[in-house]
Design a protein around this motif. Structure first.
Motif, PDB file in Angstrom:
ATOM      1  N   TRP A 286     -39.411 -43.791 -67.619  1.00  0.00           N
ATOM      2  CA  TRP A 286     -39.994 -45.410 -68.065  1.00  0.00           C
ATOM      3  C   TRP A 286     -39.686 -46.069 -67.021  1.00  0.00           C
ATOM      4  O   TRP A 286     -40.946 -47.000 -66.378  1.00  0.00           O
ATOM      5  N   ASP A 287     -38.699 -46.203 -65.897  1.00  0.00           N
ATOM      6  CA  ASP A 287     -38.733 -47.021 -64.780  1.00  0.00           C
ATOM      7  C   ASP A 287     -39.906 -46.671 -63.814  1.00  0.00           C
ATOM      8  O   ASP A 287     -40.552 -47.558 -63.346  1.00  0.00           O
TER       9      ASP A 287
ATOM     10  N   LEU B  76     -43.021 -48.108 -65.080  1.00  0.00           N
ATOM     11  CA  LEU B  76     -43.293 -49.436 -65.078  1.00  0.00           C
ATOM     12  C   LEU B  76     -43.655 -50.058 -63.601  1.00  0.00           C
ATOM     13  O   LEU B  76     -44.149 -50.975 -63.495  1.00  0.00           O
ATOM     14  N   THR B  77     -42.965 -49.258 -62.816  1.00  0.00           N
ATOM     15  CA  THR B  77     -43.470 -49.521 -61.431  1.00  0.00           C
ATOM     16  C   THR B  77     -44.827 -49.078 -60.968  1.00  0.00           C
ATOM     17  O   THR B  77     -45.455 -49.937 -60.277  1.00  0.00           O
TER      18      THR B  77
ATOM     19  N   GLY C   5     -46.985 -51.681 -63.320  1.00  0.00           N
ATOM     20  CA  GLY C   5     -47.017 -53.101 -63.198  1.00  0.00           C
ATOM     21  C   GLY C   5     -46.813 -53.638 -64.821  1.00  0.00           C
ATOM     22  O   GLY C   5     -46.868 -55.049 -65.053  1.00  0.00           O
ATOM     23  N   LEU C   6     -46.868 -52.747 -65.903  1.00  0.00           N
ATOM     24  CA  LEU C   6     -46.761 -53.319 -67.110  1.00  0.00           C
ATOM     25  C   LEU C   6     -45.348 -53.405 -67.915  1.00  0.00           C
ATOM     26  O   LEU C   6     -44.554 -53.132 -67.150  1.00  0.00           O
ATOM     27  N   THR C   7     -45.183 -54.051 -68.990  1.00  0.00           N
ATOM     28  CA  THR C   7     -43.975 -54.339 -69.599  1.00  0.00           C
ATOM     29  C   THR C   7     -43.934 -53.193 -70.350  1.00  0.00           C
ATOM     30  O   THR C   7     -44.749 -52.644 -70.971  1.00  0.00           O
ATOM     31  N   ARG C   8     -42.637 -52.936 -70.778  1.00  0.00           N
ATOM     32  CA  ARG C   8     -42.151 -51.936 -71.831  1.00  0.00           C
ATOM     33  C   ARG C   8     -42.724 -52.415 -73.125  1.00  0.00           C
ATOM     34  O   ARG C   8     -43.278 -51.637 -74.156  1.00  0.00           O
ATOM     35  N   ASP C   9     -42.757 -53.878 -73.463  1.00  0.00           N
ATOM     36  CA  ASP C   9     -43.354 -54.304 -74.870  1.00  0.00           C
ATOM     37  C   ASP C   9     -44.897 -53.863 -74.888  1.00  0.00           C
ATOM     38  O   ASP C   9     -45.420 -53.615 -75.948  1.00  0.00           O
ATOM     39  N   SER C  10     -45.526 -54.099 -73.923  1.00  0.00           N
ATOM     40  CA  SER C  10     -47.002 -54.025 -73.981  1.00  0.00           C
ATOM     41  C   SER C  10     -47.543 -52.404 -74.083  1.00  0.00           C
ATOM     42  O   SER C  10     -48.223 -52.015 -74.828  1.00  0.00           O
TER      43      SER C  10
ATOM     44  N   ASP D 217     -45.182 -50.314 -75.588  1.00  0.00           N
ATOM     45  CA  ASP D 217     -45.072 -49.989 -76.915  1.00  0.00           C
ATOM     46  C   ASP D 217     -46.101 -50.854 -78.062  1.00  0.00           C
ATOM     47  O   ASP D 217     -46.288 -49.871 -79.088  1.00  0.00           O
TER      48      ASP D 217
END
Length: 759
Positions: A335-336, A339-340, A343-348, A350
């Motif tokens: 996950w990390d 995201l790096t 550049g997205l968020t975890r919520d987006s 999901d």
């Protein structure tokens, strides 16, 4: 009436900037279309010409390769298609008097926009060695010059035969036939610079390097993911298909570093409701960092695997290979790291997953945003993994959809324009024509430039296009072209490639799509293949721009007769007089074209066979669709640097510049702008409206500089910037290419911004 071309280059040193738009098309598009068309063609010619674009009895738009629907509107064209038609059907002319007035040294200092605005070429033109003016020659002399230079080569492999995507099936088939009868596979094409990564990835994973969907599949999809693509500018008629899909209940996820007006809202000019309100297209916008797509799809695959019942286990078991190795790699996705990379968020992410799991029929569309990175091929393989997991290849409403650019670029490849031809294709050529084709692989675009640079290639022949402006590493490319003994361009209009020449140069003017093609065997038509594998006829109706033009098939046939001589086993004269005879030979050489002449008589054309789509049959090395498990890659950005993507403005198509505005992005009267995220700009202490030089950084240590760009604070993804090509092609290193496909990595160029000395 039509207007005259500009006398001088417009000043572009102070572009005006406004807020970007949030809807595409509508009344502004209609107004702009009519204004440009009237300037080039006049009112009456505009009406007569545009009403024939993409009609069943008309001509195929010389712009993009988006397919036509079964039901055609009266106005079956988009704004940028109309611009392409207007520039071809223009009443402006570039005559020998123009070349007498303008030396090459003068033309070399002009912009591509100014060159293109001058109009249609009317005569074959020759630049002798040491001269500064092109001079008119007759066709016989032109072919004699080419034959002389080809005859002086120590090997046919010292010649390069480039193809643009505008070339018809008939011309492309003859062109590759001539090159191979001469003795070389040096057949680079514009696909080497765009969707080669798609072809490489898809051939390995599903057994065919083409998309697996038809237009009706888009209408039946539950979910359409549009990744690394800007349809509103590059394929505007695609917006109509997306609107129809939305009306049928589809959801759309847009994955792109830039918000684009066309994917926000489409104001369909064909309907009153569309004109007034329009349709919102994107349900979820994932503003991804450049080059983060592989990481995104890898994580989605991990999450699908972790969801009970989400994998189509029957399809995977019956039709795929390599699942276990892929699944292990996918389950290791982090996950990390994702995201790096994205550049997205975890919520987006999901939210995207929920939409994926909700969909029974999913299509992924993509373009250059996925294909022009070092890791583009594994990225597209990961997209295929994503679709295979849920059985989304080989059923209605689902599949892969690489959206091709130029109108027959896919057809040219089908016809054999490829530097690495399949043995079966060469066997078929040998059986049909009675000569032994060369088997050694030839040069693609990047390798052709290296060969010219190193003196290993001496003759460069281009069937259409603007090779110098389209290619990477502009300074290197131009120096390489100048080392050639002879450069030849088959063209309709003037462009920069005509003024960056070898020791000798020829410009061979040709018919356009809009023009009547009359040969000794009667009036002819040509055929094209669209982005979804549909083949149909194209018939021009306008009188040719000059009595001195030859069609592309006629140019190839006459050149072949002159170069190969009377001992050639190929009936070149017959091919020139009657294109149906070319199609008969295509039918015997290329699978899927049986009864070509009879089938193309259907105004709707016909679909080429596609085993994964039609039968769920995969002609790969394993006999099944292949899962793959490449390591996740993404560009790493040094501190204080930005990742630049090259892109088009709304007033251009490929390297053709129609105007100096980018209406949807709020840019007016200038192209030397760089779009930078405001937060990045603040960190770099770069004010909106300031002027900077873009300086490329790559491992070879060579400084590549594009000077004098106005900074525009713009909502790009963090760490990412954007600027127009061909002005920024100077920053793309020749050797910075995608693994496997060798496509220039034009969407991930590391740059630093230095204050311009002109600021």
């Amino acid at each position: 009436m039509a207007s005259k071309p500009p006398a001088g280059d417009p000043v572009q040193d102070a572009p005006r900037v406004a807020e970007p738009k949030h809807a595409a098309a509508g009344l502004p598009a209609i107004g702009h279309t009519l204004r440009i068309a009237q300037q080039q063609m006049g009112v009456r010619r505009t009406a007569l010409t545009l009403l024939r674009v993409n009609q069943k009895d008309g001509f195929d738009c010389p712009g993009c390769a988006w397919p036509e629907p079964s039901h055609r509107h009266t106005a079956e064209f988009c704004e940028n298609g109309a611009k392409a038609v207007a520039e071809e059907a223009t009443l402006r002319r570039v005559t020998p008097a123009f070349f007498a007035e303008h030396p090459v040294s003068d033309l070399a200092g002009r912009s591509g926009y100014w060159l293109g605005q001058q109009g249609r070429l009317t005569h074959p033109m020759y630049l002798p060695e040491g001269a500064d003016h092109y001079e008119p020659v007759d066709w016989r002399t032109a072919f004699d010059i080419i034959a002389e230079e080809l005859g002086a080569l120590t090997s046919p492999d010292e010649a390069v035969f480039y193809t643009s995507g505008r070339t018809s099936n008939e011309a492309a088939f003859l062109y590759q036939l001539f090159a191979r009868e001469l003795g070389t596979n040096n057949l680079p094409d514009c696909s080497n610079m765009c969707h080669e990564s798609s072809g490489s990835a898809l051939s390995e994973t599903i057994g065919i390097g083409k998309g697996s969907v038809l237009l009706d599949d888009l209408y039946q999809a539950d979910l359409i993911i549009v990744a690394g693509q800007n349809p509103g500018t590059n394929h505007p008629r695609m917006l109509s298909a997306l609107e129809k899909a939305k009306g049928n209940g589809a959801k759309i996820i847009t994955v792109n570093p830039l918000p684009e007006a066309g994917m926000e809202r489409f104001k369909n000019p064909q309907t009153p409701q569309g004109m007034l309100k329009g349709a919102a297209l994107t349900d979820l916008f994932l503003q991804i960092r450049l080059g983060g797509d592989q990481a995104l799809f890898r994580l989605l695959n991990k999450l699908i695997l972790a969801t009970e019942g989400a994998v189509d286990e029957t399809f995977v078991a019956e039709h795929t290979h390599g699942f276990e190795e892929f699944a292990k790699a996918a389950r290791d996705a982090d996950w990390d790291e994702t995201l790096t990379a994205t550049g997205l968020t975890r919520d987006s992410i999901d939210q995207a997953l929920a939409m994926v799991l909700d969909s029974k029929r999913t299509i992924v569309c993509w373009a250059m945003g996925l294909t022009q990175h070092k890791h583009s091929v594994p990225t597209i393989r990961e997209v295929v993994n994503f679709l295979l997991l849920r059985g989304n290849i080989g059923r209605p409403g689902a599949g892969v959809c690489p959206v091709r650019g130029h109108s027959n670029v896919q057809g040219d490849r089908t016809m054999g324009i490829f530097e690495r031809p399949a043995p079966a294709f060469l066997d078929a050529l040998e059986k049909e024509f009675g000569f032994t084709p060369p088997r050694a692989h030839g040069y693609d675009v990047v390798r052709a430039i290296r060969a010219l640079r190193d003196g290993e290639a001496k003759v460069f022949f281009a069937m259409g296009g603007n090779f110098v402006s389209a290619s990477p590493d502009t300074d290197v490319t131009e120096a390489a072209m100048r080392r050639a003994r002879l450069t030849v361009h088959v063209s309709t209009k003037l462009n920069r490639s005509h003024v960056v020449t070898g020791a000798r140069a020829l410009i061979l003017p040709t018919l356009g799509r809009t023009e009547r093609d009359l040969q000794s065997g009667g009036e002819q038509f040509v055929t094209v293949e669209d982005s979804m594998g549909m083949v149909h006829a194209s018939r021009g109706r306008l009188e040719p721009a000059s009595a001195h033009l030859l069609s592309e098939p006629a140019i190839v046939a006459r050149l072949a007769r002159r170069v190969l001589g009377p001992d050639s086993p190929t009936p070149w004269e017959e091919f020139e007089s009657d294109y149906a005879s070319i199609r008969d030979r295509i039918a015997r050489v290329i699978p899927g074209f049986q009864d070509f002449n009879a089938r193309v008589a259907d105004p709707a054309g016909f679909a080429l066979p596609h085993a994964p789509r039609d039968e769920r049959r995969f002609t790969t090395a394993t006999g099944k669709a292949n899962f793959t498990a490449a390591p996740v890659e993404y560009p790493e950005l040094p501190t204080g640097r930005l990742l630049l993507q090259t892109l088009r403005s709304h007033d251009q198509y490929n390297t053709t510049i129609y105007g100096l505005d980018d209406r949807y992005r709020g840019i007016k009267n200038g192209r030397r702008v760089v779009l930078v995220n405001p937060d990045d700009a603040r960190e770099l202490k770069i004010a909106d409206g300031s002027y900077v030089d873009l300086v490329g950084e790559w491992k070879d240590g060579v400084e590549r500089r594009a000077p004098g760009f106005r900074v525009v604070h713009y909502p790009t993804a963090r760490g990412c910037a954007a600027a127009y090509y061909p002005e920024t092609n100077v920053l793309v290193p020749l050797d910075a290419t995608a693994d496997t496909s060798n496509t220039p990595a034009s969407k991930s160029v590391v740059v630093r911004l230095e204050q311009s000395t002109a600021d």
